[in-house]
Structures are given as structure tokens and as C-alpha cells.
Design a protein around this motif. Structure first.
Motif, mmCIF file in Angstrom:
data_model
loop_
_atom_site.group_PDB
_atom_site.id
_atom_site.type_symbol
_atom_site.label_atom_id
_atom_site.label_comp_id
_atom_site.label_asym_id
_atom_site.label_seq_id
_atom_site.Cartn_x
_atom_site.Cartn_y
_atom_site.Cartn_z
ATOM 1 N N GLU A 126 -34.231 -7.787 7.509
ATOM 2 C CA GLU A 126 -35.235 -7.166 8.397
ATOM 3 C C GLU A 126 -36.127 -8.238 9.020
ATOM 4 O OE1 GLU A 126 -35.693 -4.165 9.551
ATOM 5 O OE2 GLU A 126 -34.298 -3.062 8.300
ATOM 6 N N LEU A 127 -36.629 -9.149 8.190
ATOM 7 C CA LEU A 127 -37.523 -10.188 8.707
ATOM 8 C C LEU A 127 -36.821 -11.096 9.703
ATOM 9 C CD1 LEU A 127 -39.495 -11.143 5.482
ATOM 10 C CD2 LEU A 127 -40.293 -9.761 7.418
ATOM 11 N N MET A 128 -35.532 -11.324 9.499
ATOM 12 C CA MET A 128 -34.793 -12.200 10.413
ATOM 13 C C MET A 128 -34.607 -11.576 11.789
ATOM 14 S SD MET A 128 -34.529 -14.957 8.796
ATOM 15 C CE MET A 128 -33.435 -15.866 9.887
ATOM 16 N N THR A 129 -34.842 -10.273 11.916
ATOM 17 C CA THR A 129 -34.733 -9.641 13.236
ATOM 18 C C THR A 129 -35.992 -9.855 14.069
ATOM 19 O OG1 THR A 129 -35.567 -7.481 12.519
ATOM 20 C CG2 THR A 129 -33.187 -7.854 12.327
ATOM 21 N N LEU A 130 -37.064 -10.348 13.440
ATOM 22 C CA LEU A 130 -38.299 -10.629 14.175
ATOM 23 C C LEU A 130 -38.121 -11.873 15.040
ATOM 24 C CD1 LEU A 130 -40.865 -10.191 11.257
ATOM 25 C CD2 LEU A 130 -40.543 -8.628 13.193
ATOM 26 N N GLY A 131 -38.894 -11.947 16.080
ATOM 27 C CA GLY A 131 -38.916 -13.161 16.890
ATOM 28 C C GLY A 131 -39.527 -14.303 16.101
ATOM 29 N N ASP A 132 -39.324 -15.524 16.569
ATOM 30 C CA ASP A 132 -39.799 -16.705 15.851
ATOM 31 C C ASP A 132 -41.293 -16.642 15.539
ATOM 32 O OD1 ASP A 132 -37.263 -17.760 15.836
ATOM 33 O OD2 ASP A 132 -37.603 -19.074 17.550
ATOM 34 N N ALA A 133 -42.098 -16.286 16.509
ATOM 35 C CA ALA A 133 -43.551 -16.253 16.313
ATOM 36 C C ALA A 133 -43.953 -15.197 15.295
ATOM 37 C CB ALA A 133 -44.258 -16.006 17.640
ATOM 38 N N ASP A 134 -43.315 -14.037 15.343
ATOM 39 C CA ASP A 134 -43.641 -12.963 14.400
ATOM 40 C C ASP A 134 -43.109 -13.261 12.995
ATOM 41 O OD1 ASP A 134 -44.958 -11.449 16.341
ATOM 42 O OD2 ASP A 134 -43.099 -10.453 16.945
ATOM 43 N N GLN A 183 -41.939 -17.259 6.880
ATOM 44 C CA GLN A 183 -40.930 -18.309 6.772
ATOM 45 C C GLN A 183 -40.873 -18.924 5.378
ATOM 46 O OE1 GLN A 183 -38.826 -18.533 9.424
ATOM 47 N NE2 GLN A 183 -37.609 -19.589 7.904
ATOM 48 N N SER A 184 -42.018 -19.100 4.727
ATOM 49 C CA SER A 184 -41.978 -19.704 3.388
ATOM 50 C C SER A 184 -41.294 -18.764 2.395
ATOM 51 C CB SER A 184 -43.383 -20.074 2.908
ATOM 52 O OG SER A 184 -44.189 -18.917 2.788
#
Length: 66
Positions: free
Chosen positions: A21-29, A34-35
Motif C-alpha cells: 500500500e505504501l509503495m503506491t504513494l508518490g515519492d513525496a507522500d 521510507q525508514s
């Protein structure tokens, strides 16, 4: 909504769906997460290595001693 689904999955200890799910977010979001994503990746790599070590050990048990 994506973050809510990821959080719900993480609360259920469904780590892979939460990461997906988190990987579907854009880079900024995705940046604030990321950690956590890096920790999940490290955990997955450690689990894969331990599974390989166990498989290698079991395979070695079946071989005769030289």
C-alpha cells in the motif's frame, strides 16, 4: 485512504500488504514512511537468508562425510 489501509494491515501484522500500500504513494507522500519500508526490506532479506541457511543445513545433513 492508502495510509489508512496500510495502517490497518500493519496493525494486523500483515506487513507485506502494508508495504505494498505504501509503495503506491508518490515519492513525496511515501518519504515519511521510507525508514519503516527500509526496515521491512531488511527484515525480509534476513528471513530469506535464514531460510536459505536452514535449507543448506538440512541438505548438508543428507550428505556423507568425506
Amino acid at each position: 485512504e492508502i495510509i489508512d489501509r496500510a495502517a490497518a494491515a500493519a496493525r494486523r501484522d500483515d506487513i507485506a500488504p502494508a508495504r505494498r500500500e505504501l509503495m503506491t504513494l508518490g515519492d513525496a507522500d511515501r518519504a515519511p514512511f521510507q525508514s519503516w519500508i527500509a526496515l521491512v526490506d531488511a527484515r525480509d532479506a534476513a528471513l530469506a537468508a535464514s531460510h536459505q541457511l536452514a535449507a543448506d543445513a538440512v541438505a548438508a545433513l543428507g550428505k556423507p562425510t568425506p
